[in-house]
Write an enzyme that holds these catalytic residues in place. Structure first.
Site, PDB file in Angstrom:
ATOM      1  N   SER A 254      42.391  58.974  56.604  1.00  0.00           N
ATOM      2  CA  SER A 254      41.461  58.530  55.639  1.00  0.00           C
ATOM      3  C   SER A 254      41.057  59.231  54.686  1.00  0.00           C
ATOM      4  CB  SER A 254      40.156  57.885  56.389  1.00  0.00           C
ATOM      5  OG  SER A 254      39.536  59.220  56.863  1.00  0.00           O
ATOM      6  N   LYS A 255      40.617  58.923  53.315  1.00  0.00           N
ATOM      7  CA  LYS A 255      40.155  59.555  52.337  1.00  0.00           C
ATOM      8  C   LYS A 255      39.027  60.623  52.660  1.00  0.00           C
ATOM      9  CE  LYS A 255      40.584  59.545  47.514  1.00  0.00           C
ATOM     10  NZ  LYS A 255      41.619  59.333  46.946  1.00  0.00           N
ATOM     11  N   ARG A 256      38.200  60.260  53.567  1.00  0.00           N
ATOM     12  CA  ARG A 256      37.040  61.223  53.904  1.00  0.00           C
ATOM     13  C   ARG A 256      37.578  62.485  54.289  1.00  0.00           C
ATOM     14  NH1 ARG A 256      32.101  60.724  52.276  1.00  0.00           N
ATOM     15  NH2 ARG A 256      31.361  61.634  54.111  1.00  0.00           N
TER      16      ARG A 256
ATOM     17  N   GLY B  11      40.503  64.209  53.573  1.00  0.00           N
ATOM     18  CA  GLY B  11      41.526  65.057  52.839  1.00  0.00           C
ATOM     19  C   GLY B  11      42.127  63.931  51.708  1.00  0.00           C
TER      20      GLY B  11
END
Length: 488
Positions: free
Chosen positions: A254-256, A258
């Site tokens: 997920s974006k959170r 990396g």
RNA sequence: GGCCCUAUCGACUAAUGGUUAGGUCACCACUCUUUCAAGGUGGUAGUACGGGUUCGAAUCCCGUUAGGGUCACCA
């Protein structure tokens, strides 16, 4: 029957690295079997549409070297390839299912559904077709009346009460689910758009897809799809659900935690072939004691049956290692051309390709990515502004200045500014003073680069050239040295 | 919580009933050396646990545990 596979992203902004791997495996599989690869855009959610996302997707896919045989950008026999342009097809099929008794009209408002959901603990809500507002509870005639009045409605799949649904996944084997655990999925939304499940099944059939290769997150909805194929009387394509790509903590990438957009990695300067190589080996490998493969080799060796079942952690360190191997083995001319673009992007201009070729040659084995060279060795592009004080203190003694001056004079005296010649001159001088190379190499490096690390100093001098070296040395001795001596 | 999937060194993985459980990255040591790397040599480290089946199990079966996915008029 020839192989036909598809990559079917929804245009929500950018290409996810997990999406790239799915696309890659579809591409490998299609090429390996001389089949076709279709790009289909699943844009059935109007609220999530992002302007320019499709172009962006295609650009990134193209960067990765994935070629499609059919798709919105090249057309094909099954056009249109935008689901939003196939609305009438889905509606017709949904109504056909109602006719056959496999689906039904429902009139519950989103608010009513939300309320019903609130009443059940956890996620235990399941649509109860005997209690909610639909054609069974209000009657067929009344339903038609509501529809003709323009009252919003959806079409839901009528899932059998208690029936075993079996299917076979190429990667996971046989999977059995009881239909009592499957919800009466909405097939056609009240805005006339289909949900993923309907559109996907209809299109895969109409586009004659033979193998569905997609992420594991779709596994739980396969039973619904099986029911749909059965309802339509269609053959189910072969299924292969790929393991997920994970964060370090093993949750879905997920974006959170990396970068998840392929374009982020492009921007960082990873090579296309290195990145593809790395991504391809997450969840599958050709069982050999090597890990560097060209795209052609990956295609030749690809086997769906050998894809792993368990999720793979996306580890940037490994990506860097693979990238650095490519950096080390690519032709230097090719690198120089690409490097020029990075250098100019950083605002440095006027460097010849020959100069950049030498810089790359000198520094490529010290960094992970091509543009890293600029940060690692900024002194190749501008004179040092800062000088490592610790390095200075460690290698400086009262006579060092004198030696540097003498070496400067030696440099001035020669026109053969090759690293071997410079090396010999310095060694000769040091021998006459009974000194060692290390007594003067570090001060010299500091004066020229400001840093304690870098490529061989004589090679560096050669690339910088006589004029530049002499000017830096003079400046260092006259201007920088007094300051450093004060600080130390 | 229901359902489903999964489980080999820290990470990516190899070994599809018989191997001293192999390779790569990372890590450590040594070496080379003109710094930093790269290279070379060597090393630490793994079959989640418990039962079966079998002459023999990382591999097959069952259970436990752990992790993940999914349960929308999102895809």
């Amino acid at each position: 029957m020839s192989v036909r596979v598809r990559f079917a992203p929804s245009p929500t902004g950018y290409l996810h690295v997990g999406g790239l791997r799915t696309a890659l495996y579809n591409y490998f599989f299609a090429r390996k079997h001389n089949g076709s690869l279709v790009l289909r855009i699943e844009d059935t959610d109007r609220t999530r549409y992002v302007e320019g996302a499709v172009e962006n997707l295609i650009r990134t896919l193209t960067w990765a070297g994935i070629e499609f045989d059919e798709g919105p950008h090249i057309g094909g026999p099954h056009a249109p390839y935008f689901q939003s342009q196939r609305l009438d097809i889905y509606k017709k099929h949904a109504e056909l299912l109602v006719e056959k008794g496999w689906a039904y009209y429902a009139f519950d408002s989103p608010e009513e559904l939300e309320e019903a959901r609130q009443k059940s603990p956890h996620h235990e809500f399941k649509y109860d077709r005997n209690k909610m507002k639909n054609q069974f509870t209000i009657g067929w005639g009344k339903s038609l009346e509501l529809i003709s009045q323009g009252v919003p409605y959806v079409i839901r799949l009528k899932v059998p009460d208690n029936e075993e649904i079996r299917f076979y996944d190429i990667i996971r084997g046989e999977i059995i689910v009881n239909s009592k655990d499957v919800d009466d999925q909405v097939l056609l939304k009240s805005d006339g758009y289909p949900t993923y499940h309907l559109a996907n099944v209809v299109d895969d059939h109409l586009m004659e897809i033979t193998h569905i290769i997609r992420g594991e997150e779709w596994l739980p909805s396969v039973p619904k799809h099986i029911l749909l194929y059965k309802a339509f009387g269609w053959e189910v394509p072969k299924l292969a659900h790929l393991p997920l790509l994970l964060n370090k903590d093993k949750t879905k990438l997920s974006k959170r935690q990396g970068d998840v957009a392929v374009e982020d990695y492009i921007a960082k300067g990873y090579f296309r072939d290195a990145f593809v190589n790395f991504i391809a080996l997450l969840g599958w490998n050709p069982s050999a004691d090597r890990e560097i493969y060209s795209i052609d080799e990956l295609i030749q060796k690809f086997e769906l049956e050998k894809v792993n079942k368990s999720g793979a952690i996306f580890d940037v360190v490994k990506l860097e290692a693979i990238n650095s191997k490519y950096l080390y083995s690519k032709p230097i001319e090719e690198l120089a051309k690409e490097f020029k673009i990075w250098v100019e992007k950083r605002g440095y201009s006027g460097y010849s390709e020959d100069y950049l070729r030498q810089v790359v040659g000198l520094l490529r084995e010290r960094v992970k990515k091509l543009p890293d060279i600029i940060d690692f060795a900024p002194y190749m592009f501008e004179r040092p502004k800062q000088f490592d004080l610790e390095y200075f203190n460690k290698h400086w003694n009262p006579s060092t200045k004198e030696h540097l001056k003498n070496i400067l004079n030696l440099f001035l005296s020669t026109d053969d500014f090759t690293h071997t010649k410079l090396h010999d001159l310095v060694v000769e001088y040091l021998n006459s003073k009974s000194l060692k190379l290390k007594d003067v190499v570090h001060p010299l490096r500091l004066a020229i680069t400001g840093l304690s690390y870098g490529a061989g100093i004589f090679e560096t001098l050669e690339v910088l050239g006589k004029k530049e070296v002499v000017e830096r040395l003079e400046y260092f001795i006259d201007k920088v040295l007094p300051e450093l001596s004060k600080e130390s």
